[in-house]
Design a protein around this motif. Structure first.
Motif, PDB file in Angstrom:
ATOM      1  N   ARG A 107       0.860  -1.186   0.000  1.00 27.24           N
ATOM      2  CA  ARG A 107       0.000   0.000   0.000  1.00 27.24           C
ATOM      3  C   ARG A 107       0.886   1.222   0.000  1.00 27.24           C
ATOM      4  NH1 ARG A 107      -2.230  -2.756   4.035  1.00 27.24           N
ATOM      5  NH2 ARG A 107      -1.381  -1.331   5.586  1.00 27.24           N
ATOM      6  N   GLY A 108       0.785   1.997  -1.050  1.00 28.32           N
ATOM      7  CA  GLY A 108       1.568   3.215  -1.117  1.00 28.32           C
ATOM      8  C   GLY A 108       0.697   4.390  -0.735  1.00 28.32           C
ATOM      9  N   GLY A 109       1.269   5.349  -0.032  1.00 27.53           N
ATOM     10  CA  GLY A 109       0.509   6.523   0.361  1.00 27.53           C
ATOM     11  C   GLY A 109       0.992   7.778  -0.336  1.00 27.53           C
ATOM     12  N   LEU A 110       1.643   7.619  -1.491  1.00 27.21           N
ATOM     13  CA  LEU A 110       2.207   8.787  -2.177  1.00 27.21           C
ATOM     14  C   LEU A 110       1.218   9.296  -3.206  1.00 27.21           C
ATOM     15  CD1 LEU A 110       5.852   7.600  -2.792  1.00 27.21           C
ATOM     16  CD2 LEU A 110       4.803   8.586  -0.764  1.00 27.21           C
ATOM     17  N   SER A 164       2.043  11.296 -18.168  1.00 25.06           N
ATOM     18  CA  SER A 164       2.140  10.402 -19.322  1.00 25.06           C
ATOM     19  C   SER A 164       3.593   9.969 -19.485  1.00 25.06           C
ATOM     20  CB  SER A 164       1.652  11.118 -20.575  1.00 25.06           C
ATOM     21  OG  SER A 164       2.555  12.143 -20.921  1.00 25.06           O
ATOM     22  N   GLY A 165       3.758   8.731 -19.875  1.00 21.16           N
ATOM     23  CA  GLY A 165       5.107   8.213 -20.045  1.00 21.16           C
ATOM     24  C   GLY A 165       5.633   7.549 -18.794  1.00 21.16           C
ATOM     25  N   PHE A 166       4.980   7.777 -17.686  1.00 18.92           N
ATOM     26  CA  PHE A 166       5.478   7.172 -16.458  1.00 18.92           C
ATOM     27  C   PHE A 166       4.636   5.970 -16.022  1.00 18.92           C
ATOM     28  CE2 PHE A 166       7.784  11.001 -16.614  1.00 18.92           C
ATOM     29  CZ  PHE A 166       8.973  10.761 -15.956  1.00 18.92           C
ATOM     30  N   GLY A 167       3.854   5.467 -16.970  1.00 16.80           N
ATOM     31  CA  GLY A 167       3.172   4.197 -16.758  1.00 16.80           C
ATOM     32  C   GLY A 167       2.309   4.174 -15.517  1.00 16.80           C
ATOM     33  N   ASP A 168       2.417   3.097 -14.759  1.00 17.67           N
ATOM     34  CA  ASP A 168       1.559   2.876 -13.598  1.00 17.67           C
ATOM     35  C   ASP A 168       2.160   3.445 -12.330  1.00 17.67           C
ATOM     36  OD1 ASP A 168      -0.144   1.512 -15.221  1.00 17.67           O
ATOM     37  OD2 ASP A 168       0.796  -0.428 -14.841  1.00 17.67           O
ATOM     38  N   LEU A 169       3.157   4.330 -12.477  1.00 17.40           N
ATOM     39  CA  LEU A 169       3.896   4.790 -11.307  1.00 17.40           C
ATOM     40  C   LEU A 169       2.975   5.335 -10.213  1.00 17.40           C
ATOM     41  CD1 LEU A 169       6.800   5.030 -10.356  1.00 17.40           C
ATOM     42  CD2 LEU A 169       6.795   7.397 -11.165  1.00 17.40           C
ATOM     43  N   ALA A 170       2.036   6.208 -10.644  1.00 17.65           N
ATOM     44  CA  ALA A 170       1.171   6.836  -9.644  1.00 17.65           C
ATOM     45  C   ALA A 170       0.335   5.790  -8.915  1.00 17.65           C
ATOM     46  CB  ALA A 170       0.258   7.869 -10.310  1.00 17.65           C
ATOM     47  N   ALA A 171      -0.190   4.814  -9.677  1.00 17.49           N
ATOM     48  CA  ALA A 171      -1.013   3.778  -9.050  1.00 17.49           C
ATOM     49  C   ALA A 171      -0.164   2.897  -8.136  1.00 17.49           C
ATOM     50  CB  ALA A 171      -1.678   2.929 -10.130  1.00 17.49           C
ATOM     51  N   LEU A 172       1.040   2.635  -8.579  1.00 16.63           N
ATOM     52  CA  LEU A 172       1.921   1.739  -7.839  1.00 16.63           C
ATOM     53  C   LEU A 172       2.291   2.336  -6.478  1.00 16.63           C
ATOM     54  CD1 LEU A 172       3.103  -0.970  -8.606  1.00 16.63           C
ATOM     55  CD2 LEU A 172       5.150   0.194  -9.401  1.00 16.63           C
ATOM     56  N   LEU A 173       2.617   3.652  -6.495  1.00 15.39           N
ATOM     57  CA  LEU A 173       3.079   4.274  -5.258  1.00 15.39           C
ATOM     58  C   LEU A 173       1.935   4.901  -4.469  1.00 15.39           C
ATOM     59  CD1 LEU A 173       6.355   5.981  -6.541  1.00 15.39           C
ATOM     60  CD2 LEU A 173       6.084   3.789  -5.393  1.00 15.39           C
ATOM     61  N   ARG A 187      15.380   2.308 -14.884  1.00 13.00           N
ATOM     62  CA  ARG A 187      14.019   2.043 -15.334  1.00 13.00           C
ATOM     63  C   ARG A 187      13.059   2.510 -14.251  1.00 13.00           C
ATOM     64  NH1 ARG A 187      12.484  -1.797 -12.074  1.00 13.00           N
ATOM     65  NH2 ARG A 187      14.027  -3.267 -11.287  1.00 13.00           N
ATOM     66  N   LEU A 188      11.771   2.541 -14.577  1.00 14.22           N
ATOM     67  CA  LEU A 188      10.759   2.898 -13.591  1.00 14.22           C
ATOM     68  C   LEU A 188      10.560   1.734 -12.631  1.00 14.22           C
ATOM     69  CD1 LEU A 188       8.080   4.563 -15.860  1.00 14.22           C
ATOM     70  CD2 LEU A 188       9.413   5.686 -14.077  1.00 14.22           C
ATOM     71  N   PRO A 189      10.089   2.028 -11.419  1.00 14.72           N
ATOM     72  CA  PRO A 189       9.815   0.920 -10.496  1.00 14.72           C
ATOM     73  C   PRO A 189       8.707   0.020 -11.050  1.00 14.72           C
ATOM     74  CG  PRO A 189       9.756   3.030  -9.360  1.00 14.72           C
ATOM     75  CD  PRO A 189       9.842   3.337 -10.821  1.00 14.72           C
ATOM     76  N   ARG A 190       8.863  -1.269 -10.807  1.00  9.94           N
ATOM     77  CA  ARG A 190       7.827  -2.235 -11.172  1.00  9.94           C
ATOM     78  C   ARG A 190       7.199  -2.773  -9.897  1.00  9.94           C
ATOM     79  NH1 ARG A 190      11.964  -5.139 -14.709  1.00  9.94           N
ATOM     80  NH2 ARG A 190      12.307  -6.170 -12.732  1.00  9.94           N
ATOM     81  N   ALA A 216      14.864  -1.806 -23.792  1.00  8.40           N
ATOM     82  CA  ALA A 216      14.536  -0.848 -22.742  1.00  8.40           C
ATOM     83  C   ALA A 216      13.060  -0.977 -22.416  1.00  8.40           C
ATOM     84  CB  ALA A 216      14.850   0.566 -23.211  1.00  8.40           C
ATOM     85  N   PRO A 217      12.715  -1.211 -21.171  1.00 13.55           N
ATOM     86  CA  PRO A 217      11.330  -1.485 -20.826  1.00 13.55           C
ATOM     87  C   PRO A 217      10.454  -0.235 -20.791  1.00 13.55           C
ATOM     88  CG  PRO A 217      12.690  -1.584 -18.873  1.00 13.55           C
ATOM     89  CD  PRO A 217      13.621  -1.377 -20.019  1.00 13.55           C
ATOM     90  N   ASP A 218      10.996   0.929 -20.539  1.00 15.31           N
ATOM     91  CA  ASP A 218      10.134   2.093 -20.389  1.00 15.31           C
ATOM     92  C   ASP A 218      10.881   3.366 -20.749  1.00 15.31           C
ATOM     93  OD1 ASP A 218      11.706   2.861 -18.143  1.00 15.31           O
ATOM     94  OD2 ASP A 218      10.582   1.435 -16.931  1.00 15.31           O
ATOM     95  N   LEU A 219      10.173   4.462 -20.628  1.00 18.00           N
ATOM     96  CA  LEU A 219      10.697   5.781 -20.955  1.00 18.00           C
ATOM     97  C   LEU A 219      12.012   6.061 -20.243  1.00 18.00           C
ATOM     98  CD1 LEU A 219       9.993   8.744 -22.073  1.00 18.00           C
ATOM     99  CD2 LEU A 219       9.332   9.151 -19.705  1.00 18.00           C
ATOM    100  N   VAL A 220      12.019   5.804 -18.941  1.00 14.17           N
ATOM    101  CA  VAL A 220      13.205   6.126 -18.150  1.00 14.17           C
ATOM    102  C   VAL A 220      14.410   5.345 -18.658  1.00 14.17           C
ATOM    103  CG1 VAL A 220      14.213   5.933 -15.857  1.00 14.17           C
ATOM    104  CG2 VAL A 220      11.890   6.786 -16.144  1.00 14.17           C
ATOM    105  N   ALA A 221      14.163   4.059 -18.933  1.00 14.35           N
ATOM    106  CA  ALA A 221      15.284   3.243 -19.393  1.00 14.35           C
ATOM    107  C   ALA A 221      15.800   3.753 -20.743  1.00 14.35           C
ATOM    108  CB  ALA A 221      14.837   1.787 -19.507  1.00 14.35           C
TER     109      ALA A 221
END
Lengths: 381, 323, 270
Positions: A68-71, A77-86, A142-145, A255-260
């Protein structure tokens, strides 16, 4: 209103009521008892517990995980599921055969996304798009998975970053998922960190970190990740092999994502020190990282067009653009994780600076970057 | 007549209650009722609407539980022994109830199958419920005049037919005690007469009938014993004949009232005060026996059409008791 | 008595009408899918529906997924709400009780009848789903039958998974039924009992989605409703399915206990 059968009725309701109460008590008290009763106090130092946790990457297990992330991050855009993940709850199923042989499924009611870690590649199966993507090689950034947020993985990364300036102490032992665990609390020594403390509970039998709770300086849980239904032992080989779905769309990428992609193509020769922080190897998100102990700042150079997109996304999410010496910055804040998008006046230099640190430190890093733009690496231009 | 006469062997009453009371919150619906229905009775349970009749009937059948007091039905206490008492009781409570999409036969089959196997009673043959079910259903439908009703669903029945079906359901198991709440609702006069004959016949063969009704005429025409309920209290419980006891007066009908009055030495007719003049040709005499009156009238040459000791009607008794 | 209740259930036109309507919706959906060939995007619409185009064998599961959130609970709640209150409203309850039928026995028979209805409905939807799936959508299409993890499903695999799913959804619905059955012993209005049961479901659905209710979330009746999806993962994730079955069992036991305690000593005035 009493009748000739009132005593009978009373007996029946009493039976049903006490049965229900018993059930509720078992449900309420049971887990608490299971977590606290018959836990022997730890016989080791916190440092020993920490060392065992760091050495636990080879412990094979299967489990289900919840993080459970509280961030509160804006959806960029381009950062995938980052917001949902964290910023939300992620349910996972884990089969861990070792650092080079694992599988993590992110599951929800509509489908699942499965990540298979193998020697030299990571394969992702996405049910919703029926895509099977294999990323060859280990991206430098890369972005966090979802698998990065697993209690053991995240805890090892956090504990691995602990420096001499940070304090570690013992927490009372308790049960997690029915297993006796020793608790370690890590507190950053540097006041610029936004982490108040992080608690890790490490399985006494195997050293596997089963629970991680990061508490921000605001006092709220910023990230809680826990394993349950842990079964030790090597998972079945068939489970760890990516599917051979005949109808899946397959692709192989490097490269898996934008960051990579950005990190792999970074045109700048980054300095050794920024705002008084020394460079360390690529870390959490893989970007060039500065700092020591738990105070880390990642600097991710962006291509100009991407930088423009990110800035627009951030401002539309409510952040203000600020003109500073040598360029513009946009601050994206949350209680724990802060980020600054930096755009140089020359339109070529652009970065995302981020870390679990005070925004002022990020401002200082941004100021350094704008005041003395890094030169292009050899081979570019 | 001793109180034990007419009771079934073993000396049990069919329905006996002691201090039966039912309160709904502050309202006392039934107030210390002491019913005494003897085996073989045709008991009329009489009372205006809202006097607590239905509540009492429901308590007798174990549907509603009393606030206090004891109930004995067929010699066993209720509701404790409901499982043994009720198989021998047939009941019609507050109108019939049936599944509207099924035929009368299907309804009776389901109802019969729902209960325990047949135990006893005048009509039961002891073969076991399944074997005799079809026969019992046909017999019950025959009894209430629904034998040729066919396969129509109950939905299409008239109120009277439903009422007959409800009676058939009550008769299905050949009960020793019939508890009937307003059984003639919705029936035409001929139907009422038919049902009355049926009940008389059953009663003659040993079935006790407990008939609850607000219709005086119905109770008067059928019952041997009457209990009168008023606002939850039993104000009278006695043989019908006792309740309709002679008034001590004599009623004579003559063809010439004026001559009759003269012959009997009565004052002439006065429109202000009717005195002994009741109706067109009737004289009501105080202190004169039937024999005396007829003798004096015949001697005076007045033709006597009718001469009887006057009896109270049940209505008069009830009105007297309930006001 | 149980036999009588089952006969009542089967001879009642409403039973078949409601089950027919339940089966109709998946058929309509299948017809549209077959005619237009437009499948919902994966991840949108009912679970598994995206996978059924050209692959009818998965359609029983998808069909149940279509009726599960709404129609199935309504049908079951109405049926269970009828159980005692319906007899009371029809005026037949008092005649059953003076027949006599023991009140506990009546309640048990009603429960069995409601369970039978639920299973009948779920199996009917699954069977209709299979028939329409195979005839309208075909068995050999552009998509092979796979689990959510992308591994292949053999017909035998699919059969037992669908079977367990039918049982699981059936049991979830028995949980729904027990709420309405309990309410049915409280009121003489079958409609009130059915709506009461649905109100409980809606509240539960709202609370499940609410993070602030996290402490009680795992004990809410609808919490594990969608856990049947886990049957189509590889390996099957049994944890939530077990938890769901246990939660439903808890509700069934407690509510039936309450129904029994209430009904056995209640005045029957209708």
């Amino acid at each position: 209103m009493s009748t000739v059968v009132t005593s009978q009725a009373r007996r029946r309701w009493l039976a049903v009521g006490s049965g229900t109460l018993l059930l509720a008590t078992l449900l309420g008290v049971g887990p608490w008892l299971r977590a606290t009763v018959a836990v022997e106090p730890a016989g080791t130092t916190p440092q020993a517990v920490l060392d065992r946790a760091l050495a636990s990457a080879d412990v094979a297990f299967s489990a289900t995980g919840e993080s459970r992330g509280g961030l509160a991050l804006p959806d960029l855009s381009g950062f995938g599921d980052l917001a949902a993940l964290l910023g939300g709850t992620t349910d996972t199923r884990v089969w861990w055969g070792g650092p080079r042989r694992w599988r993590v499924d992110t599951v929800d009611a509509l489908g699942e996304t499965d990540t298979y870690g193998q020697a030299g590649s990571v394969t992702t199966w996405d049910y919703e798009s029926r895509r099977l993507v294999t990323v060859v090689g280990d991206a430098s950034a890369r972005l966090p998975r979802a698998d990065d947020l697993l209690a053991p993985t995240a805890a090892r990364r956090l504990l691995g970053a602990v420096g001499p300036g940070d304090r570690i102490s013992s927490l009372p032992a308790r049960r997690v998922d029915g297993r006796v665990t020793d608790g370690v609390r890590v507190e950053p020594g540097d006041p610029r960190s936004t982490v108040a403390h992080a608690d890790v509970w490490v399985d006494r039998a195997t050293g596997l970190p089963l629970r991680l709770a990061v508490v921000g300086s605001g006092g709220t849980d910023a990230l809680v990740s826990e394993l349950s239904q842990v079964r030790l032992g090597q998972p079945d080989d068939a489970v760890l092999t990516p599917p051979a779905a005949p109808t899946a769309r397959r692709s192989v990428e490097s490269a898996p994502d934008l960051v990579a992609r950005v990190a792999a193509a970074s045109p700048w020769d980054m300095p050794d020190r920024l705002a008084g922080l020394g460079a360390v190897g690529p870390d959490l998100a893989g970007a060039p990282t500065y700092g020591d102990g738990l105070v880390r700042v990642a600097v991710l150079p962006l291509p100009p067009r991407t930088a423009e997109d990110v800035m627009r996304g951030a401002t539309s999410a409510g952040s203000a653009t600020e003109e500073v010496d040598g360029g513009r910055i946009v601050r994206i804040g949350s209680n724990l994780l802060n980020a600054v998008v930096v755009r140089g006046a020359d339109q070529w230099h652009a970065y995302v600076v981020t870390g679990l640190v005070d925004p002022a430190l990020l401002d200082a890093v941004a100021a350094d970057l704008l005041a003395d733009p890094p030169p292009p690496t050899r081979g570019f231009r | 007549m001793t109180p034990d006469e007419g009771r079934a062997p073993g000396g049990e009453g069919a329905v006996v209650t002691r201090g039966l009371t039912k309160r709904y919150g502050r309202v006392t619906a039934v107030d210390s009722l002491d019913l005494d229905v003897r085996a073989g009775d045709r008991y009329g349970f009489l009372g205006p609407n809202g006097s607590g009749k239905t509540t009492t009937v429901r308590m007798l059948l174990g549907l509603v539980y009393a606030t206090s007091g004891d109930i004995e039905v067929l010699g066993r206490s209720m509701p404790r022994h409901a499982g043994r008492v009720l198989p021998e009781v047939g009941a019609l409570v507050e109108g019939p109830g049936a599944y509207p999409h099924l035929s009368a036969r299907a309804n009776l089959r389901l109802l019969d199958a729902a209960g325990p196997p047949v135990a006893g009673g005048p009509l039961a043959d002891g073969v076991g419920s399944r074997g005799s079910r079809r026969r019992r259903i046909e017999a019950a439908l025959e009894q209430v005049g629904l034998a040729d009703v066919g396969r129509r669903p109950v939905r299409a029945y008239s109120l009277g037919m439903r009422q007959r079906l409800g009676l058939a359901a009550a008769l299905l198991r050949g009960p020793r005690l019939l508890v009937l709440d307003e059984p003639t609702n919705g029936l035409d006069p001929r139907g009422i007469a038919e049902i009355r004959d049926l009940l008389l016949d059953l009663n003659a063969r040993g079935t006790t009938v407990f008939l609850s009704s607000h219709l005086l005429a119905e109770v008067e025409a059928f019952c041997t014993r009457v209990g009168v309920l008023d606002r939850g209290r039993l104000v009278a419980q006695d043989d019908l004949d006792t309740l309709r006891g002679p008034t001590g007066r004599t009623r004579v009908r003559v063809d010439d009232v004026a001559a009759g009055a003269r012959a009997l030495g009565l004052p002439p007719r006065d429109t202000e005060r009717p005195g002994p003049f009741a109706g067109e040709g009737d004289l009501v005499l105080d202190g004169t026996s039937v024999a005396d009156a007829t003798e004096r009238l015949v001697r005076a040459g007045v033709r006597v059409l009718e001469a009887v000791p006057e009896r109270r009607t049940l209505e008069e008794s009830v009105l007297e008791l309930t006001t | 008595m149980i036999g009588v209740e089952l006969r009542k259930l089967l001879r009642r036109p409403r039973t078949w009408v409601s089950i027919g309507l339940l089966c109709l919706l998946p058929v309509v959906v299948a017809v549209f899918l077959a005619v237009t060939g437009i499948a919902p995007r994966p991840g949108q619409g009912p679970t598994l529906l995206a996978a059924v185009l050209g692959n009818g064998a998965l359609y029983p599961a998808a069909a149940l997924g279509i009726v599960l959130p709404f129609f199935l609970p309504i049908a079951v709640a109405v049926q269970a709400g009828e159980a005692v209150a319906g007899e009371a409203a029809a005026g037949t309850l008092r005649y059953l009780l003076v027949r006599p039928v023991g009140r506990t026995r009546l309640l048990v028979a009603k429960l069995v009848s409601v369970i039978a209805y639920t299973l009948l409905a779920v199996v009917a939807v699954a069977a209709t789903g299979y028939v329409t799936g195979v005839t309208l959508l075909g068995t050999s299409g552009q998509l092979a039958t796979t689990t959510l993890a992308g591994t292949a499903l053999t017909p035998a695999d699919l059969a037992w998974r669908t079977g367990v799913m039918v049982l699981y959804i059936g049991w979830s619905m028995v949980g729904v039924a027990s709420v309405s059955l309990f309410l049915s012993t409280l009121t003489d209005s079958p409609l009130a009992a059915a709506l009461g049961g649905l109100a409980v479901l809606v509240s539960s659905t709202v609370l499940v989605a609410l993070d602030a209710a996290g402490a009680v979330r795992d004990y809410l009746p609808t919490r594990y409703w969608l856990a049947w999806v886990d049957l189509f993962r590889d390996p099957v994730a049994w944890q939530d399915i077990q938890a769901g079955a246990l939660v439903q069992t808890g509700y069934v036991v407690v509510l039936l206990g309450a129904a029994w305690a209430n009904f056995a000593t209640r005045d029957v005035t209708n």
